[in-house]
Design an enzyme around this catalytic site. Sequence first.
Site, short mmCIF file in Angstrom:
data_model
loop_
_atom_site.label_atom_id
_atom_site.label_comp_id
_atom_site.label_asym_id
_atom_site.label_seq_id
_atom_site.Cartn_x
_atom_site.Cartn_y
_atom_site.Cartn_z
CE LYS A 70 -4.49 -1.13 1.97
NZ LYS A 70 -5.44 -0.86 3.07
CD GLU A 125 -19.66 -4.22 7.55
OE1 GLU A 125 -18.87 -3.36 7.13
OE2 GLU A 125 -19.78 -5.35 7.01
NE ARG A 144 -21.02 -4.89 4.29
CZ ARG A 144 -20.57 -5.27 3.09
NH1 ARG A 144 -20.89 -4.58 2.01
NH2 ARG A 144 -19.77 -6.32 2.97
#
Length: 659
Positions: free
Chosen positions: A291, A391, A419
């Site tokens: 990243k 979630e 979700r």
Amino acid sequence: MKKKNRLSAESGLLQNLNSPSDLKNLSLRELNQLACEIREQIVGTVANNGGHLASNLGVVELSIALHRIFDSPRDKIVWDVGHQCYAHKLLTGRFASFSSLRKHGGVAGFPKMSESPHDAFNTGHASTSISAALGLLAAEITLGGRGHAIAVIGDGALTGGMAYEALSHAGHLGLPLIVILNDNKMAISRNVGGLSKYLSRLSMKANYQTFRRHFDTMAKKIPFIGEAFFAVVLRLKRAVKAVFYTDNFFVDLGFEYVGPIGGHNISALLSVFEDVRKLNRPVVIHIVTRKGKGYGYAEEEPDSYHGVASFSVDGGISREGSLHSSSVNSIEAQAAEARPTFTAAFSAALIKAARRDQGIVALTAAMQKGTGLSPFMETFPTRFYDVGIAEEHAITFAAGLAARGLKPVVAIYSTFIQRAVDQVIHDAALQKLPVILALDRAGFVGDDGETHQGLFDIAIFRSVPNMTILSPASENEIQIMLDWAVSDEKLHRGAGPVIIRYPKALCPKEDSAFSLPLEPGRGVLVSGSGAGTVCLFFTGGLYREAATAAEILRSLGIAADLYNLRFLKPVDEEYLAGLINNYKLAVFIEEGMREGGFGEYAAALACRRGCKAEIAVLAAESVFFEEEKALGSRDELLAINSMDGKSIAGRIESIIIKQ
């Protein structure tokens, strides 16, 4: 000591790319040069506009290799979450407009089918890419086409349960789905990885696949023992793979496994993709990336450079006043000074509450910085849980904690609580478990587009029994509401979950009304006499807009009171109906969907109680916004959707004129 920015691209290649097909004519040296130009463009644009930086810098070579080997838009590339699609957009004809990234009327920060045929599927939430790509591929085959489908998913998004459901189904179907696992955190053993790469590359070769099909067919045809012999061979192959493969999970699901491959080596990626393109089986390509690649600050602190506001390219992100400072003391000091964000106010309030009450624990779903929980984690590491992008699990896990007497506070974005609706209903509300849901980014959310708007939670959860929904207007109210939610008062303990919803915005200046204690089911009169011409009943996040509208109306000679609703559920109906009846016009201003929202409920209540006041509901229209109405800052979105102070005043004035 931080690395200096290493970007030093010569311009020329990127600005002359009109479509992915232009990549076919570039040499390897030119492709590597193009990667430098793309990184420079991404860093410069995000520095000006804000956006997702580290994730996009990590997939530049991957994006180039994909578009060099595959044929977009015939071949469908689905980017999981979509926050790493900037290089893809630059390679697919959007260089000229890229400077408008995440601006109103500009290039979206996520894939959008309406923006380009190269964006195969709209994404914004995590763990959806494999399901979507598999659906696209199945449809392509059903319709007689021959295009490929590629899902690009990160190791973070792979923590979501939906990804595993899709992998299981894809392995079962056996369709030639290509899943690229972008791994930027896992440590890979060098020796085992090298042998694994050799064996997995071998399994892709056409000669091997041809031999495999013929051998499997012949083995099954051996009289009497064919099926048994084939089963033994299959077990033997899996045993060998288990010894040599770094990860055998995908193989067990029915995928070919390729990797790990260096994700910044264009030559290696091109070779692998060329082989995979000819493979008529589901395959996982495991690539390893970094990243923030190419920009020193982002490489060293990828989490800090995940989603950023504008910054200096040479100096990096300013830490002054940063919402996500790693210092607990600075967060608390910020919350004590003038105008913290609602997120920072929640962060400080939770730490204060947790210091008083050992039963408080905090949870998040891979968003500890975004929800302001980093300081809590540092202060109370044994009372903090990050469950990953899961979630559903977060809510039921929290329900389990609550069932044993703890006081779990789940900090989650409003758009992501969608979700886990079943878990909130079935595992928390139905069982009357006191799970506290801190819904950040509730209401209009700037910059990220329609996938991240927090406009549905009121309509979704107002109908749920045993639910309490609170809407704070200020820093003080966040503290008061959180303290009430975790307290042991009989008024609400054992009555189910509590939602505290607040916007992505700065807290307004305090009003004395915001320090008053909570009265369950009632709000507070912020200004006015409690009777008169018009009263603006508002959800907390819209206090600034409501106050501005009231001020404008007063300047026009229209007496306008302000009432902060505080409780969106439950409601003291007799009290609210009586208050409504004191005015000629009662206006409900709501940062949520009109249909099924609080305003509609209040209008029905007024009708049932025979209130004489005219009722007006000002809320978001119950539609999915077109991109031009969903992209921009929060203030811009409020104005575009006629929910800013000036627009509210104008709409109320029109109603009064017609009376």
